[in-house]
Structure formats: structure tokens, C-alpha cells
Scaffold this motif. Structure first.
Motif, PDB file in Angstrom:
ATOM      1  N   ALA A 102       0.900   4.057  -2.875  1.00 49.03           N
ATOM      2  CA  ALA A 102       0.489   5.432  -2.541  1.00 49.03           C
ATOM      3  C   ALA A 102       1.491   6.406  -3.175  1.00 49.03           C
ATOM      4  O   ALA A 102       1.106   7.454  -3.700  1.00 49.03           O
ATOM      5  N   HIS A 103       2.780   6.025  -3.162  1.00 47.61           N
ATOM      6  CA  HIS A 103       3.775   6.872  -3.839  1.00 47.61           C
ATOM      7  C   HIS A 103       3.471   6.956  -5.339  1.00 47.61           C
ATOM      8  O   HIS A 103       3.570   8.016  -5.938  1.00 47.61           O
ATOM      9  N   MET A 104       3.108   5.811  -5.931  1.00 48.16           N
ATOM     10  CA  MET A 104       2.805   5.824  -7.370  1.00 48.16           C
ATOM     11  C   MET A 104       1.630   6.768  -7.666  1.00 48.16           C
ATOM     12  O   MET A 104       1.618   7.452  -8.676  1.00 48.16           O
TER      13      MET A 104
ATOM     14  N   GLU B  31       7.486   7.678  13.065  1.00 43.92           N
ATOM     15  CA  GLU B  31       8.197   8.924  12.732  1.00 43.92           C
ATOM     16  C   GLU B  31       8.724   8.962  11.301  1.00 43.92           C
ATOM     17  O   GLU B  31       9.056  10.027  10.781  1.00 43.92           O
ATOM     18  N   TYR B  32       8.770   7.799  10.682  1.00 44.25           N
ATOM     19  CA  TYR B  32       9.224   7.764   9.288  1.00 44.25           C
ATOM     20  C   TYR B  32       8.326   8.649   8.408  1.00 44.25           C
ATOM     21  O   TYR B  32       8.763   9.219   7.419  1.00 44.25           O
ATOM     22  N   ALA B  33       7.066   8.779   8.853  1.00 45.07           N
ATOM     23  CA  ALA B  33       6.099   9.597   8.102  1.00 45.07           C
ATOM     24  C   ALA B  33       6.558  11.053   7.999  1.00 45.07           C
ATOM     25  O   ALA B  33       6.140  11.781   7.107  1.00 45.07           O
TER      26      ALA B  33
ATOM     27  N   ALA C  94       5.857  13.489   0.995  1.00 47.33           N
ATOM     28  CA  ALA C  94       5.512  12.285   0.217  1.00 47.33           C
ATOM     29  C   ALA C  94       5.396  11.070   1.137  1.00 47.33           C
ATOM     30  O   ALA C  94       4.469  10.269   1.014  1.00 47.33           O
ATOM     31  N   GLU C  95       6.342  10.952   2.092  1.00 50.72           N
ATOM     32  CA  GLU C  95       6.287   9.816   3.024  1.00 50.72           C
ATOM     33  C   GLU C  95       5.079   9.956   3.955  1.00 50.72           C
ATOM     34  O   GLU C  95       4.472   8.965   4.353  1.00 50.72           O
ATOM     35  N   PHE C  96       4.745  11.187   4.289  1.00 47.56           N
ATOM     36  CA  PHE C  96       3.586  11.424   5.162  1.00 47.56           C
ATOM     37  C   PHE C  96       2.314  10.897   4.494  1.00 47.56           C
ATOM     38  O   PHE C  96       1.534  10.163   5.106  1.00 47.56           O
TER      39      PHE C  96
ATOM     40  N   ILE D 249       0.840  -1.204   0.000  1.00 40.81           N
ATOM     41  CA  ILE D 249       0.000   0.000   0.000  1.00 40.81           C
ATOM     42  C   ILE D 249       0.876   1.255   0.000  1.00 40.81           C
ATOM     43  O   ILE D 249       0.627   2.212  -0.728  1.00 40.81           O
ATOM     44  N   HIS D 250       1.939   1.219   0.806  1.00 46.76           N
ATOM     45  CA  HIS D 250       2.851   2.363   0.907  1.00 46.76           C
ATOM     46  C   HIS D 250       3.439   2.734  -0.464  1.00 46.76           C
ATOM     47  O   HIS D 250       3.367   3.895  -0.882  1.00 46.76           O
ATOM     48  N   GLU D 251       3.981   1.743  -1.159  1.00 43.72           N
ATOM     49  CA  GLU D 251       4.650   2.052  -2.432  1.00 43.72           C
ATOM     50  C   GLU D 251       3.640   2.481  -3.504  1.00 43.72           C
ATOM     51  O   GLU D 251       3.931   3.345  -4.318  1.00 43.72           O
TER      52      GLU D 251
HETATM   53 ZN   LIG Z   1       8.051   5.758   1.096  1.00 42.04          ZN
END
Ligand SMILES: [Zn+2]
Length: 271
Positions: free
Chosen positions: A173-175, A222-224, A229-231, A169-171
Motif C-alpha cells: 500500500a505504501h508502494m 493506533e499505529y495508523a 501514509a500509515e493511515f 499488504i501494508h508495505e
Molecule cells: Zn507503514
């Protein structure tokens, strides 16, 4: 007719031939997709998603859309798995979690995405920071312009145990974020929605950054807070994996994501 005129006619003929061929292929593919919409997902694939609440509890019309999108994903994307046997389970779950983000957008199938790389475990990546210091980082996935990389070990573990994170899902979402040409944490939204987005999602991001600077407790991974973009990618993970948590801590963001994804995951995943 002199030679030049003959040459020009030949060019026109080639142009006509090329255009006709292009349209022929375009309409043929459209016809194939139309057929796909009425074809249920084969049992050999369905077995891997039928008990996942995110699929099982979807409204019926979206379930049908997901069947279509998964089959379309199989046709349009190349899976590359150099060090692991590519199974139907890997293909189905990757396509499912990738497509669930756009379950409400029937015809969206990540037009920029060509390749899905599956690796058996996390990948060591050498990065340059500020062009001076080189370091190795371990990543469980990555989204590039035309490809997505997934570590199957991490994806499988998260699907089975973790209720907050999901690297697929994370990757994806970046796309989605890249779809409007910028990796800025804002997916393709209308002008009106962008105003709201700034007031809620981006504002919350800034507030959390300030909190972090003051060493206050942060409710999310905290990585968010690496960048916008990471958020967006991490918030999307919460939205699909643990909407209760997201709604409790960040109701504004939940509402904004609900509007964008056109899904109410709080209801879909209600226990
Ligand atoms: Zn990411």
C-alpha cells in the motif's frame, strides 16, 4: 565529407541503432507479456493461493489477471533473501498479497519496485528522531523507493492467524502511495476522487487524531495515526483482511477504498 560531418553521421547512426534496439526490446517484451496473459499459473505456485478466500472468491476475470500479475511479478522483481531459503511459497504469497491490491488494474505492476527483500524475522532498525536521539525500533517490514522489505516470520503468522493485519499488504500500500511521487497517504487518484478523499479518508484521519488527543477509545490500531501514509496503509490492510470491521466502523472509508481498488472485499470475503 570532412571529419566533423563524418563524426556527426556516426553519432546519428549510433542514435538510430540505440533507438531501434530500444523499440525492439520494448515490443519483444510486450509480446512476452501478451503470451503470459494466456498462460495459467503453474500448479507449483497455485497450490499456495488456491484456498485463500481473497483469491478463491475473486470474480473469474480478476482471478485470471492475478495469475498474469503474479507471473509478471516473478519476471520483473528480484527477490533477495540473504538469511532464509527462498521457497516457492514465499515468492507466491508475497507476489499474491502485493498484487491483490491492483487486481483490477491489469497492467500495473509497481514500476518503481525492483527488489523484494525477505528476512526470516523482524528487523532491528536504528533511526534518528529529530536528528538528536537515536533509537532502535523493531520493524516487520518497510517500503523504500525501489524496494520492499518483509519479515517472513510476521507475514506467515499474519496470513495464517491474524484477520486484521498483513505486513505484505501494508508495505505494498505504501508502494502504491509512492506511485504518484509523494508519501502522503493519497494513492494516484483522479482530481475528482481526490476531493472525495479529502472529505472522507483525510477527514476521518483528523477526527481520529483529535479523539486520540482527548484520550478517547480508538477502534483501530493506533499505529495508523502515525501519519497520513500509515493511515492509508493500515486502512488498506483492514480493507483486504477484515472489510466487515472497516465497513462497520468507517463506512465512508470503505466506500472510498472500494472505489479506488475497484473491488468489493465485503462480498469477496463474505462468509
Ligand atoms: Zn507503514
Amino acid at each position: 565529407m570532412d571529419n566533423f560531418a563524418l563524426f556527426l553521421s556516426f553519432l546519428w547512426f549510433l542514435f538510430f541503432l540505440f533507438t531501434a534496439f530500444y523499440f525492439y526490446r520494448f515490443f519483444k517484451y510486450r509480446k512476452e507479456l501478451k503470451k503470459l496473459k494466456n498462460r495459467p499459473l503453474e500448479k507449483k505456485y497455485r497450490q499456495f493461493i488456491q484456498d485463500i478466500p481473497l483469491y478463491k472468491n475473486l470474480p473469474e476475470k480478476y482471478k485470471k489477471t492475478m495469475d498474469y500479475k503474479i507471473q509478471r511479478f516473478f519476471i520483473e522483481k528480484d527477490f533477495i533473501a540473504p538469511y532464509i531459503k527462498l521457497t516457492d511459497e514465499i515468492k507466491t504469497l508475497t507476489a499474491f498479497y502485493g498484487c491483490i491490491l491492483t487486481a483490477a488494474y491489469e497492467e500495473f505492476c509497481y514500476p518503481n519496485l525492483k527488489y523484494v527483500y525477505i528476512y526470516p524475522k523482524a528487523i532491528k532498525k536504528n533511526i534518528k528522531r529529530e536528528y538528536i536521539v537515536e533509537e532502535d525500533v523493531i520493524i516487520s517490514g518497510e517500503a523504500l523507493q525501489d524496494s520492499v522489505i518483509i519479515s517472513w516470520h510476521d507475514a506467515k503468522y499474519q496470513i495464517k492467524h491474524n484477520k486484521k493485519r498483513n505486513v505484505i499488504i501494508h508495505e505494498f500500500a505504501h508502494m502504491l502511495d509512492f506511485a504518484d511521487g509523494a508519501a502522503d497517504g493519497v494513492p494516484p487518484v483522479t482530481k475528482e476522487m481526490f476531493k472525495e478523499w479529502k472529505k472522507t479518508v483525510l477527514r476521518e484521519y483528523k477526527l481520529l487524531l483529535e479523539k486520540k488527543q482527548h484520550h478517547s477509545k480508538i477502534e483501530i490500531d493506533e499505529y495508523a495515526l502515525t501519519n497520513e501514509a500509515e493511515f492509508f496503509a493500515v486502512m488498506t490492510e483492514y480493507f483486504f483482511c477484515n472489510p466487515k470491521f472497516l465497513h462497520y466502523h468507517f463506512p465512508d472509508i470503505y466506500e472510498e477504498l472500494k472505489k479506488f481498488y475497484r473491488l468489493d472485499t465485503l462480498i469477496i470475503l463474505e462468509e
